[in-house]
Structures are given as structure tokens and as C-alpha cells.
Design a protein around this motif. Structure first.
Motif, PDB file in Angstrom:
ATOM      1  N   CYS A 105       8.042  33.757   3.980  1.00 22.61           N
ATOM      2  CA  CYS A 105       7.402  32.908   2.984  1.00 22.61           C
ATOM      3  C   CYS A 105       6.751  33.787   1.914  1.00 22.61           C
ATOM      4  CB  CYS A 105       6.367  32.015   3.668  1.00 22.61           C
ATOM      5  SG  CYS A 105       5.633  30.795   2.577  1.00 22.61           S
ATOM      6  N   PRO A 106       7.424  33.978   0.777  1.00 18.33           N
ATOM      7  CA  PRO A 106       6.916  34.872  -0.253  1.00 18.33           C
ATOM      8  C   PRO A 106       5.494  34.558  -0.736  1.00 18.33           C
ATOM      9  CG  PRO A 106       9.182  34.321  -0.715  1.00 18.33           C
ATOM     10  CD  PRO A 106       8.746  33.441   0.416  1.00 18.33           C
ATOM     11  N   VAL A 107       5.109  33.295  -0.764  1.00 19.45           N
ATOM     12  CA  VAL A 107       3.767  32.993  -1.282  1.00 19.45           C
ATOM     13  C   VAL A 107       2.671  33.494  -0.366  1.00 19.45           C
ATOM     14  CG1 VAL A 107       4.539  31.000  -2.625  1.00 19.45           C
ATOM     15  CG2 VAL A 107       3.624  30.655  -0.333  1.00 19.45           C
ATOM     16  N   LEU A 108       3.010  33.871   0.854  1.00 18.88           N
ATOM     17  CA  LEU A 108       1.992  34.425   1.744  1.00 18.88           C
ATOM     18  C   LEU A 108       1.700  35.892   1.453  1.00 18.88           C
ATOM     19  CD1 LEU A 108       2.754  32.869   5.235  1.00 18.88           C
ATOM     20  CD2 LEU A 108       0.757  32.502   3.790  1.00 18.88           C
ATOM     21  N   TYR A 109       2.678  36.619   0.940  1.00 19.55           N
ATOM     22  CA  TYR A 109       2.412  38.040   0.722  1.00 19.55           C
ATOM     23  C   TYR A 109       2.486  38.511  -0.731  1.00 19.55           C
ATOM     24  CZ  TYR A 109       7.335  39.346   0.259  1.00 19.55           C
ATOM     25  OH  TYR A 109       8.616  39.483  -0.182  1.00 19.55           O
ATOM     26  N   LEU A 110       3.242  37.854  -1.585  1.00 25.71           N
ATOM     27  CA  LEU A 110       3.331  38.311  -2.972  1.00 25.71           C
ATOM     28  C   LEU A 110       1.978  38.341  -3.689  1.00 25.71           C
ATOM     29  CD1 LEU A 110       6.709  36.764  -4.199  1.00 25.71           C
ATOM     30  CD2 LEU A 110       6.237  39.106  -3.469  1.00 25.71           C
ATOM     31  N   PRO A 111       1.096  37.357  -3.459  1.00 24.12           N
ATOM     32  CA  PRO A 111      -0.214  37.406  -4.124  1.00 24.12           C
ATOM     33  C   PRO A 111      -1.085  38.592  -3.687  1.00 24.12           C
ATOM     34  CG  PRO A 111       0.235  35.181  -3.368  1.00 24.12           C
ATOM     35  CD  PRO A 111       1.283  36.079  -2.759  1.00 24.12           C
ATOM     36  N   LEU A 112      -0.706  39.270  -2.613  1.00 20.10           N
ATOM     37  CA  LEU A 112      -1.471  40.434  -2.171  1.00 20.10           C
ATOM     38  C   LEU A 112      -1.325  41.606  -3.135  1.00 20.10           C
ATOM     39  CD1 LEU A 112      -0.660  40.343   1.647  1.00 20.10           C
ATOM     40  CD2 LEU A 112      -2.773  39.593   0.514  1.00 20.10           C
ATOM     41  N   PHE A 113      -0.222  41.634  -3.893  1.00 21.88           N
ATOM     42  CA  PHE A 113      -0.029  42.751  -4.818  1.00 21.88           C
ATOM     43  C   PHE A 113       0.438  42.348  -6.210  1.00 21.88           C
ATOM     44  CE2 PHE A 113       3.848  42.289  -2.344  1.00 21.88           C
ATOM     45  CZ  PHE A 113       4.851  42.365  -3.296  1.00 21.88           C
ATOM     46  N   LEU A 114       0.750  41.092  -6.431  1.00 25.55           N
ATOM     47  CA  LEU A 114       1.143  40.624  -7.759  1.00 25.55           C
ATOM     48  C   LEU A 114       0.086  39.678  -8.313  1.00 25.55           C
ATOM     49  CD1 LEU A 114       4.947  39.810  -7.313  1.00 25.55           C
ATOM     50  CD2 LEU A 114       3.930  41.835  -8.358  1.00 25.55           C
ATOM     51  N   ASN A 115      -0.187  39.799  -9.603  1.00 31.58           N
ATOM     52  CA  ASN A 115      -1.127  38.912 -10.289  1.00 31.58           C
ATOM     53  C   ASN A 115      -0.309  37.891 -11.067  1.00 31.58           C
ATOM     54  OD1 ASN A 115      -2.978  37.627 -11.902  1.00 31.58           O
ATOM     55  ND2 ASN A 115      -4.028  39.500 -12.544  1.00 31.58           N
ATOM     56  N   ALA A 144      -1.129  35.629 -12.988  1.00 28.23           N
ATOM     57  CA  ALA A 144      -1.626  35.372 -14.347  1.00 28.23           C
ATOM     58  C   ALA A 144      -1.045  36.352 -15.371  1.00 28.23           C
ATOM     59  CB  ALA A 144      -3.155  35.444 -14.370  1.00 28.23           C
ATOM     60  N   VAL A 145      -0.458  37.435 -14.908  1.00 28.52           N
ATOM     61  CA  VAL A 145       0.182  38.419 -15.791  1.00 28.52           C
ATOM     62  C   VAL A 145       1.665  38.034 -15.886  1.00 28.52           C
ATOM     63  CG1 VAL A 145       0.790  40.855 -16.083  1.00 28.52           C
ATOM     64  CG2 VAL A 145      -1.445  40.216 -15.100  1.00 28.52           C
ATOM     65  N   PRO A 146       2.139  37.654 -17.078  1.00 33.25           N
ATOM     66  CA  PRO A 146       3.512  37.148 -17.212  1.00 33.25           C
ATOM     67  C   PRO A 146       4.584  38.040 -16.587  1.00 33.25           C
ATOM     68  CG  PRO A 146       2.322  36.795 -19.243  1.00 33.25           C
ATOM     69  CD  PRO A 146       1.426  37.626 -18.360  1.00 33.25           C
ATOM     70  N   GLU A 147       4.499  39.333 -16.773  1.00 36.48           N
ATOM     71  CA  GLU A 147       5.505  40.237 -16.210  1.00 36.48           C
ATOM     72  C   GLU A 147       5.480  40.197 -14.678  1.00 36.48           C
ATOM     73  OE1 GLU A 147       5.885  44.973 -15.882  1.00 36.48           O
ATOM     74  OE2 GLU A 147       5.887  44.218 -17.944  1.00 36.48           O
ATOM     75  N   GLU A 148       4.286  40.126 -14.094  1.00 35.06           N
ATOM     76  CA  GLU A 148       4.171  40.072 -12.637  1.00 35.06           C
ATOM     77  C   GLU A 148       4.595  38.698 -12.102  1.00 35.06           C
ATOM     78  OE1 GLU A 148       0.617  41.731 -10.950  1.00 35.06           O
ATOM     79  OE2 GLU A 148       0.611  43.371 -12.413  1.00 35.06           O
ATOM     80  N   HIS A 149       4.337  37.647 -12.858  1.00 35.56           N
ATOM     81  CA  HIS A 149       4.807  36.305 -12.487  1.00 35.56           C
ATOM     82  C   HIS A 149       6.329  36.310 -12.393  1.00 35.56           C
ATOM     83  CE1 HIS A 149       5.101  31.936 -12.366  1.00 35.56           C
ATOM     84  NE2 HIS A 149       6.043  32.042 -13.289  1.00 35.56           N
ATOM     85  N   ASP A 189      11.604  36.913  -9.347  1.00 38.50           N
ATOM     86  CA  ASP A 189      12.764  37.759  -9.066  1.00 38.50           C
ATOM     87  C   ASP A 189      12.805  38.197  -7.599  1.00 38.50           C
ATOM     88  OD1 ASP A 189      13.485  37.521 -11.734  1.00 38.50           O
ATOM     89  OD2 ASP A 189      12.722  39.512 -12.295  1.00 38.50           O
ATOM     90  N   ILE A 190      11.658  38.588  -7.058  1.00 41.33           N
ATOM     91  CA  ILE A 190      11.590  39.009  -5.657  1.00 41.33           C
ATOM     92  C   ILE A 190      11.965  37.840  -4.747  1.00 41.33           C
ATOM     93  CG2 ILE A 190      10.008  39.711  -3.801  1.00 41.33           C
ATOM     94  CD1 ILE A 190       8.497  41.358  -6.008  1.00 41.33           C
ATOM     95  N   SER A 191      11.423  36.668  -5.045  1.00 43.38           N
ATOM     96  CA  SER A 191      11.729  35.485  -4.232  1.00 43.38           C
ATOM     97  C   SER A 191      13.211  35.157  -4.275  1.00 43.38           C
ATOM     98  CB  SER A 191      10.904  34.286  -4.719  1.00 43.38           C
ATOM     99  OG  SER A 191       9.536  34.506  -4.473  1.00 43.38           O
ATOM    100  N   ARG A 192      13.823  35.236  -5.465  1.00 45.05           N
ATOM    101  CA  ARG A 192      15.264  34.952  -5.591  1.00 45.05           C
ATOM    102  C   ARG A 192      16.086  35.982  -4.817  1.00 45.05           C
ATOM    103  NH1 ARG A 192      13.234  30.994  -7.036  1.00 45.05           N
ATOM    104  NH2 ARG A 192      13.585  29.806  -8.911  1.00 45.05           N
ATOM    105  N   ASP A 193      15.664  37.241  -4.869  1.00 39.29           N
ATOM    106  CA  ASP A 193      16.361  38.282  -4.128  1.00 39.29           C
ATOM    107  C   ASP A 193      16.306  37.989  -2.627  1.00 39.29           C
ATOM    108  OD1 ASP A 193      17.744  40.838  -3.877  1.00 39.29           O
ATOM    109  OD2 ASP A 193      15.845  41.580  -3.055  1.00 39.29           O
ATOM    110  N   LEU A 194      15.148  37.582  -2.141  1.00 39.39           N
ATOM    111  CA  LEU A 194      15.024  37.223  -0.727  1.00 39.39           C
ATOM    112  C   LEU A 194      15.912  36.034  -0.382  1.00 39.39           C
ATOM    113  CD1 LEU A 194      11.187  37.609  -0.195  1.00 39.39           C
ATOM    114  CD2 LEU A 194      12.987  38.942   0.927  1.00 39.39           C
ATOM    115  N   LEU A 195      15.901  35.039  -1.236  1.00 42.49           N
ATOM    116  CA  LEU A 195      16.700  33.840  -0.984  1.00 42.49           C
ATOM    117  C   LEU A 195      18.177  34.189  -0.840  1.00 42.49           C
ATOM    118  CD1 LEU A 195      16.934  30.809  -0.651  1.00 42.49           C
ATOM    119  CD2 LEU A 195      16.841  30.584  -3.136  1.00 42.49           C
ATOM    120  N   ARG A 196      18.654  35.132  -1.642  1.00 40.21           N
ATOM    121  CA  ARG A 196      20.064  35.554  -1.566  1.00 40.21           C
ATOM    122  C   ARG A 196      20.409  36.167  -0.209  1.00 40.21           C
ATOM    123  NH1 ARG A 196      18.593  36.985  -6.649  1.00 40.21           N
ATOM    124  NH2 ARG A 196      19.725  35.903  -8.288  1.00 40.21           N
TER     125      ARG A 196
END
Length: 116
Positions: free
Chosen positions: A47-57, A59-64, A69-76
Motif C-alpha cells: 500500500c504505497p500511501v502507507l510509506y510514500l509520505p514518509l519521504f515524499l512531500n 505538497a511539492v508538485p515534483e514529489e507528488h 510514478d512510483i505507485s504506477r511502477d508498483l502496480l505494473r
């Protein structure tokens, strides 16, 4: 338990996207409960929403965008997208559409539990 939707990724597992409503701790707790239920159903939840917020912000468009992108890569990488709960966010609808394009099975936690 709130009824926000949460997808789960799994190899024999399930990609579990989670709706993010209200407070972060509230959302993380709900997503963790869904992942526990997916685990108890015999899947390895991701579940990406459990760990991505630990290192991605978010509110920062590039990090959003990086989070998407990370979630889509996992889904693949997974064969199953498992939707948990009843409320669906636009991001979750997008995950389901991507899964459909990839030929990845989409199901619900309720559907998996019903088959057991």
C-alpha cells in the motif's frame, strides 16, 4: 472502521490503493487495517500511501508526480489490484483504469473474502 476505499498491491499479492481523507494518522490506521485484512486473506499487501509520505512531500508538485510514478511502477509489478472499502477517490479510479490497461485483475477485499 470508516468506509474509505483502499487498494492493495500483491504479487500473490495485492496492490492496495488507499483513499486519503481527513487526518494522516486516521488514514494510515485505516490503510493498515485494510492491509491486515488482505494479509489475513492470504495476500502480501503493498500500500504505497502507507510509506510514500514518509519521504515524499505531496505538497511539492515534483514529489507528488514522483509518488504517482512510483505507485504506477508498483502496480505494473503485481497481478492483482485489490480495492478495500466503499468510497472511491479519483486517484483510485485512475489506478483501476491503469490496471485494466495493463491486464491486471481488479477486485475487492469483500470479493476475496467471499471466495474463502
Amino acid at each position: 472502521m470508516s468506509q474509505s476505499a483502499a487498494p492493495v498491491y500483491r504479487d500473490s499479492g495485492g496492490y492496495t490503493p488507499a483513499a486519503w481523507y481527513g487526518g494522516d494518522s486516521e488514514n494510515a490506521e485505516l490503510a493498515a487495517q485494510y492491509c491486515r485484512a488482505v494479509y489475513e486473506a492470504g495476500f502480501s499487501p503493498i500500500c504505497p500511501v502507507l510509506y510514500l509520505p514518509l519521504f515524499l512531500n505531496d505538497a511539492v508538485p515534483e514529489e507528488h508526480k514522483s509518488g504517482i510514478d512510483i505507485s504506477r511502477d508498483l502496480l505494473r509489478r503485481f497481478r492483482v489490484l485489490m480495492v478495500c472499502g466503499h468510497n472511491m477517490t479519483e486517484a483510485m479510479k485512475n489506478d483501476i483504469a491503469v490496471a485494466r490497461r495493463l491486464g491486471t485483475t481488479s477486485t475487492t477485499l469483500e470479493g476475496i473474502l467471499r471466495k474463502k
